[in-house]
Design a protein around this motif. Structure first.
Motif, PDB file in Angstrom:
ATOM      1  N   ASP A 151       0.772  -1.447   0.603  1.00  0.00           N
ATOM      2  CA  ASP A 151      -0.021   0.058  -0.593  1.00  0.00           C
ATOM      3  C   ASP A 151       1.113   1.059   0.100  1.00  0.00           C
ATOM      4  O   ASP A 151       0.720   2.176  -1.051  1.00  0.00           O
ATOM      5  N   TYR A 152       2.046   1.439   0.527  1.00  0.00           N
ATOM      6  CA  TYR A 152       2.867   2.365   1.143  1.00  0.00           C
ATOM      7  C   TYR A 152       3.128   2.496  -0.258  1.00  0.00           C
ATOM      8  O   TYR A 152       3.332   3.467  -0.995  1.00  0.00           O
ATOM      9  N   LEU A 153       3.794   1.624  -1.500  1.00  0.00           N
ATOM     10  CA  LEU A 153       4.377   1.742  -2.648  1.00  0.00           C
ATOM     11  C   LEU A 153       3.274   1.886  -3.846  1.00  0.00           C
ATOM     12  O   LEU A 153       3.513   2.807  -4.212  1.00  0.00           O
ATOM     13  N   ILE A 154       1.945   1.819  -2.964  1.00  0.00           N
ATOM     14  CA  ILE A 154       1.093   2.257  -4.075  1.00  0.00           C
ATOM     15  C   ILE A 154       0.571   3.491  -4.243  1.00  0.00           C
ATOM     16  O   ILE A 154       0.583   4.157  -4.547  1.00  0.00           O
ATOM     17  N   PHE A 155       0.197   4.257  -3.298  1.00  0.00           N
ATOM     18  CA  PHE A 155       0.029   5.390  -2.048  1.00  0.00           C
ATOM     19  C   PHE A 155       0.752   6.239  -2.170  1.00  0.00           C
ATOM     20  O   PHE A 155       0.035   7.651  -3.011  1.00  0.00           O
ATOM     21  N   GLU A 156       1.244   6.247  -1.772  1.00  0.00           N
ATOM     22  CA  GLU A 156       2.234   6.542  -1.265  1.00  0.00           C
ATOM     23  C   GLU A 156       3.049   7.196  -1.951  1.00  0.00           C
ATOM     24  O   GLU A 156       4.547   7.944  -2.229  1.00  0.00           O
ATOM     25  N   ARG A 157       4.201   6.015  -3.094  1.00  0.00           N
ATOM     26  CA  ARG A 157       5.323   6.398  -4.622  1.00  0.00           C
ATOM     27  C   ARG A 157       4.684   6.748  -5.631  1.00  0.00           C
ATOM     28  O   ARG A 157       5.652   6.591  -5.772  1.00  0.00           O
ATOM     29  N   ASP A 158       3.251   7.045  -5.665  1.00  0.00           N
ATOM     30  CA  ASP A 158       3.203   7.024  -6.707  1.00  0.00           C
ATOM     31  C   ASP A 158       3.550   8.639  -7.100  1.00  0.00           C
ATOM     32  O   ASP A 158       2.366   9.773  -7.161  1.00  0.00           O
ATOM     33  N   LEU A 159       4.577   9.388  -7.190  1.00  0.00           N
ATOM     34  CA  LEU A 159       4.737  10.630  -7.087  1.00  0.00           C
ATOM     35  C   LEU A 159       4.568  11.338  -8.360  1.00  0.00           C
ATOM     36  O   LEU A 159       3.777  13.193  -8.248  1.00  0.00           O
ATOM     37  N   PHE A 160       4.810  10.522  -9.071  1.00  0.00           N
ATOM     38  CA  PHE A 160       3.709  11.709 -11.169  1.00  0.00           C
ATOM     39  C   PHE A 160       2.076  11.295 -10.799  1.00  0.00           C
ATOM     40  O   PHE A 160       2.017  11.837 -11.756  1.00  0.00           O
ATOM     41  N   ASP A 161       2.117  11.081 -10.340  1.00  0.00           N
ATOM     42  CA  ASP A 161       0.734  10.540 -10.152  1.00  0.00           C
ATOM     43  C   ASP A 161       0.297   9.720 -11.257  1.00  0.00           C
ATOM     44  O   ASP A 161      -0.760  10.542 -12.107  1.00  0.00           O
ATOM     45  N   SER A 162       0.595   8.781 -11.853  1.00  0.00           N
ATOM     46  CA  SER A 162       1.069   7.602 -12.904  1.00  0.00           C
ATOM     47  C   SER A 162       0.195   6.414 -13.508  1.00  0.00           C
ATOM     48  O   SER A 162       0.368   5.733 -14.168  1.00  0.00           O
ATOM     49  N   GLY A 163       0.836   5.960 -11.425  1.00  0.00           N
ATOM     50  CA  GLY A 163      -0.189   4.696 -11.936  1.00  0.00           C
ATOM     51  C   GLY A 163       1.328   3.802 -11.123  1.00  0.00           C
ATOM     52  O   GLY A 163       1.080   2.940 -11.333  1.00  0.00           O
ATOM     53  N   LEU A 164       2.573   4.862 -11.399  1.00  0.00           N
ATOM     54  CA  LEU A 164       3.825   3.575 -11.606  1.00  0.00           C
ATOM     55  C   LEU A 164       4.203   3.818  -9.637  1.00  0.00           C
ATOM     56  O   LEU A 164       4.677   5.128  -8.972  1.00  0.00           O
ATOM     57  N   VAL A 165       5.298   3.524  -9.399  1.00  0.00           N
ATOM     58  CA  VAL A 165       6.177   4.386  -8.370  1.00  0.00           C
ATOM     59  C   VAL A 165       7.400   4.677  -8.562  1.00  0.00           C
ATOM     60  O   VAL A 165       8.263   4.551  -9.433  1.00  0.00           O
ATOM     61  N   SER A 166       7.762   5.747  -7.816  1.00  0.00           N
ATOM     62  CA  SER A 166       9.051   6.589  -8.274  1.00  0.00           C
ATOM     63  C   SER A 166       9.834   6.566  -6.766  1.00  0.00           C
ATOM     64  O   SER A 166       9.687   5.790  -5.798  1.00  0.00           O
ATOM     65  N   ILE A 167      10.651   6.439  -7.042  1.00  0.00           N
ATOM     66  CA  ILE A 167      11.882   6.798  -6.106  1.00  0.00           C
ATOM     67  C   ILE A 167      13.193   7.672  -6.060  1.00  0.00           C
ATOM     68  O   ILE A 167      12.483   8.461  -7.269  1.00  0.00           O
ATOM     69  N   VAL A 168      13.577   7.412  -4.770  1.00  0.00           N
ATOM     70  CA  VAL A 168      13.725   9.410  -4.760  1.00  0.00           C
ATOM     71  C   VAL A 168      15.053   9.663  -4.556  1.00  0.00           C
ATOM     72  O   VAL A 168      15.857  10.360  -4.198  1.00  0.00           O
ATOM     73  N   HIS A 169      15.774   8.596  -4.401  1.00  0.00           N
ATOM     74  CA  HIS A 169      17.395   8.199  -4.552  1.00  0.00           C
ATOM     75  C   HIS A 169      17.802   7.115  -5.053  1.00  0.00           C
ATOM     76  O   HIS A 169      17.157   5.804  -5.208  1.00  0.00           O
ATOM     77  N   PRO A 170      18.740   6.927  -5.950  1.00  0.00           N
ATOM     78  CA  PRO A 170      18.840   6.188  -6.572  1.00  0.00           C
ATOM     79  C   PRO A 170      19.117   4.699  -5.808  1.00  0.00           C
ATOM     80  O   PRO A 170      19.356   3.699  -6.528  1.00  0.00           O
ATOM     81  N   LEU A 216       8.210  13.549   1.414  1.00  0.00           N
ATOM     82  CA  LEU A 216       8.172  13.136   0.010  1.00  0.00           C
ATOM     83  C   LEU A 216       7.497  13.653  -1.064  1.00  0.00           C
ATOM     84  O   LEU A 216       7.692  14.739  -1.855  1.00  0.00           O
ATOM     85  N   LYS A 217       5.997  15.174  -0.610  1.00  0.00           N
ATOM     86  CA  LYS A 217       5.901  16.249  -0.559  1.00  0.00           C
ATOM     87  C   LYS A 217       7.320  16.846  -0.935  1.00  0.00           C
ATOM     88  O   LYS A 217       6.878  17.657  -1.844  1.00  0.00           O
ATOM     89  N   SER A 218       7.687  17.463  -0.051  1.00  0.00           N
ATOM     90  CA  SER A 218       8.602  18.710  -0.425  1.00  0.00           C
ATOM     91  C   SER A 218      10.082  17.914  -1.067  1.00  0.00           C
ATOM     92  O   SER A 218      10.696  18.425  -1.732  1.00  0.00           O
ATOM     93  N   ILE A 219      10.029  16.891  -0.754  1.00  0.00           N
ATOM     94  CA  ILE A 219      11.507  15.845  -2.082  1.00  0.00           C
ATOM     95  C   ILE A 219      10.573  16.331  -3.699  1.00  0.00           C
ATOM     96  O   ILE A 219      11.142  16.315  -3.975  1.00  0.00           O
ATOM     97  N   SER A 220       8.953  16.030  -3.205  1.00  0.00           N
ATOM     98  CA  SER A 220       9.134  16.390  -4.828  1.00  0.00           C
ATOM     99  C   SER A 220       9.045  17.535  -5.116  1.00  0.00           C
ATOM    100  O   SER A 220       9.025  17.560  -6.335  1.00  0.00           O
ATOM    101  N   ALA A 221       8.767  18.888  -4.047  1.00  0.00           N
ATOM    102  CA  ALA A 221       8.174  19.783  -4.734  1.00  0.00           C
ATOM    103  C   ALA A 221      10.077  19.559  -5.085  1.00  0.00           C
ATOM    104  O   ALA A 221       9.864  21.007  -6.447  1.00  0.00           O
ATOM    105  N   ALA A 222      10.724  19.957  -4.757  1.00  0.00           N
ATOM    106  CA  ALA A 222      12.542  20.000  -5.337  1.00  0.00           C
ATOM    107  C   ALA A 222      12.657  19.427  -6.002  1.00  0.00           C
ATOM    108  O   ALA A 222      13.559  19.752  -7.265  1.00  0.00           O
ATOM    109  N   ASN A 223      12.219  17.947  -6.756  1.00  0.00           N
ATOM    110  CA  ASN A 223      12.214  17.729  -8.018  1.00  0.00           C
ATOM    111  C   ASN A 223      13.881  17.821  -8.208  1.00  0.00           C
ATOM    112  O   ASN A 223      14.742  17.685  -9.842  1.00  0.00           O
ATOM    113  N   ARG A 224      14.477  17.372  -7.277  1.00  0.00           N
ATOM    114  CA  ARG A 224      15.339  16.718  -7.697  1.00  0.00           C
ATOM    115  C   ARG A 224      16.262  15.936  -8.473  1.00  0.00           C
ATOM    116  O   ARG A 224      16.907  15.054  -9.000  1.00  0.00           O
ATOM    117  N   PHE A 225      15.646  14.556  -7.902  1.00  0.00           N
ATOM    118  CA  PHE A 225      15.913  13.009  -9.021  1.00  0.00           C
ATOM    119  C   PHE A 225      14.566  12.326  -8.219  1.00  0.00           C
ATOM    120  O   PHE A 225      14.465  11.637  -7.080  1.00  0.00           O
TER     121      PHE A 225
END
Ligand code: GLC
Length: 431
Positions: A151-170, A216-225
């Motif tokens: 549930d965390y991956l599906i709901f918290e990690r869909d940062l593009f709101d695309s249905g996919l999981v996003s990562i925020v660090h390599p 995750l909201k702030s990391i998305s707003a910064a949009n570094r990776f």
């Protein structure tokens, strides 16, 4: 057994026993294997998934305990830490590792749990282990952790709101400095001057996320990776399918239907957003403000073969045009993470970076072999398994192997090559 040398197989089995014993940790009620005792003296999440699969070829009871320990670490909000520092006799770290941890201190919370996550191969591992033991009590114990983390991956990690999981660090991809990730960070392995950036950008990104409290909201707003990674998404699709089967076993058909639907939705999003028809494979996507695909090929570009939900026509193209292509991945030593054709232009510094150089990783061989098998390429899956056994028997259990020579690289006595035992069981014995 077709193409498989029995002496090699016995050697691999003996080495597995030795390496897994040396990597074993008993710490209170925790039980797990470090990927390598000297350099990786921690509980690493996806590593424990691979360990559980390999270990189930030796002792199913111990693989159940490893997964129980791991799923016990899922936080209340569903975050599965990619690494947990556990202080006990077996994990007493080497000096170099301690220094590294200091350099990356921004990555851990006050309990030693990494703030990052990684690809949920452990859910597929749980399905594999369960299918061997059919232990309903064990399943009931690990099930709440599986539900929360998915549930965390599906709901918290869909940062593009695309249905996919996003990562925020390599490191969340498990393929740390893969050329796809480097490219999203503006680093080109073909440029001499980019070596320094490759060394420092990763710790700096940790620092950047830590400054934003890993919010995750702030990391998305910064949009570094913000990166829609193929390893993460292919494995998550497979994990959702595994969860659907496990939910049925756990007597929860509603959850089974929900995970099945989620797996299909994620596979459609992958097809729509990451497939490249010209290249005949998938490319990851990054940049929330102006999303674009990284048109760099690695073995992750064909990992949707492992998702379990890859369209047959696309699978056929990936297999013919890439996996079995002798100028890309079907070379003398199988399977290089970086395509033979592409790596020819890389600078020598890339060989010093994990996943960026001439490298073969046992976990990718295992996943791609399963993908080949799932798509009816049984002879090729067997060949890949036999060649993996041969390489591991000759060189030993290494973190990875040089794709030009098959020699072991970096850490010796690394657990992942134990996956070769599962490949043999799956393609030669059970089949
Ligand atoms: C390296 C690998 C990563 C793995 C870790 C521990 O960082 O790239 O995938 O989890 O080592 O083995």
């Amino acid at each position: 057994m077709d193409g498989l040398d029995e002496t090699d197989l016995l050697k691999v089995r003996d080495e597995a026993l030795r390496v897994f014993e040396a990597a074993e940790v008993h710490a209170g009620s925790d039980y797990f294997h470090m990927p390598n005792a000297k350099y990786y003296p921690s509980l690493f999440a996806w590593d424990s998934g691979f360990n559980a699969v390999a270990m189930s070829q030796i002792d199913a009871e111990r693989s159940m305990r490893e997964l129980e320990t791991l799923f016990g670490r899922v936080a209340p909000d569903g975050h599965m830490p990619h690494e947990v520092l556990i202080d006990c006799e077996e994990t007493r770290a080497s000096l170099s590792r301690n220094l590294l941890r200091r350099m990356f201190r921004w990555a851990y919370d006050s309990n030693g749990a990494s703030r990052m996550t990684d690809p949920p191969i452990y859910v597929f591992a749980a399905e594999q282990v369960y299918s061997g033991t059919r232990d309903a009590k064990w399943l009931a114990k690990i099930w709440p952790g599986i539900r929360r983390l998915l549930d965390y991956l599906i709901f918290e990690r869909d940062l593009f709101d695309s249905g996919l999981v996003s990562i925020v660090h390599p490191w969340e991809a498990g393929t740390d400095l893969s050329p796809q990730i480097l490219s999203a960070l503006g680093i080109d392995p073909a440029k001499r001057a980019d070596a320094l950036k490759a060394t420092f950008l990763v710790p700096l990104l940790c620092r950047h996320c830590d400054r934003l409290s890993w919010d995750l909201k702030s990391i998305s707003a910064a949009n570094r990776f913000i990166f829609e990674d193929l390893t993460m998404n292919s494995i998550t699709i497979r994990a959702l399918t595994s969860a659907s089967r496990l939910a049925n076993e756990a007597g929860d058909p509603a959850a089974a239907a929900r995970y099945d639907e989620r797996a299909r939705a994620m596979a459609s999003a992958l097809d729509e957003l990451l497939w490249d028809d010209e290249a005949g494979c998938y490319f990851p996507r990054f940049d929330l403000a102006a999303p674009r695909n990284v048109r760099v090929i690695t073995a992750a570009s064909v990992l949707p073969l492992f998702s379990g939900l890859c369209e047959p026509e696309r699978a056929a193209r990936m297999i013919e045009e890439h996996v079995l292509n002798p100028s890309e991945f079907w070379v003398d030593y199988l399977i290089p993470f970086n395509s033979h054709r592409q790596i020819a232009g890389f600078r020598p510094w890339s060989d010093k970076k994990l996943w960026a150089g001439h490298c073969i990783w046992a976990n990718f061989n295992w996943m791609i072999a399963i993908g080949l098998w799932d798509h009816g390429r049984e002879a090729e899956a067997r060949k890949l398994a036999a060649r993996t056994v041969e390489m591991v028997a000759r060189a030993g259990f290494w973190e990875y192997y040089d794709s030009r020579t098959g020699e072991g690289r970096r850490m010796r006595d690394f657990t992942w090559p134990g996956l070769a035992l599962d490949m043999v069981d799956r393609f030669f014995v059970r089949a």
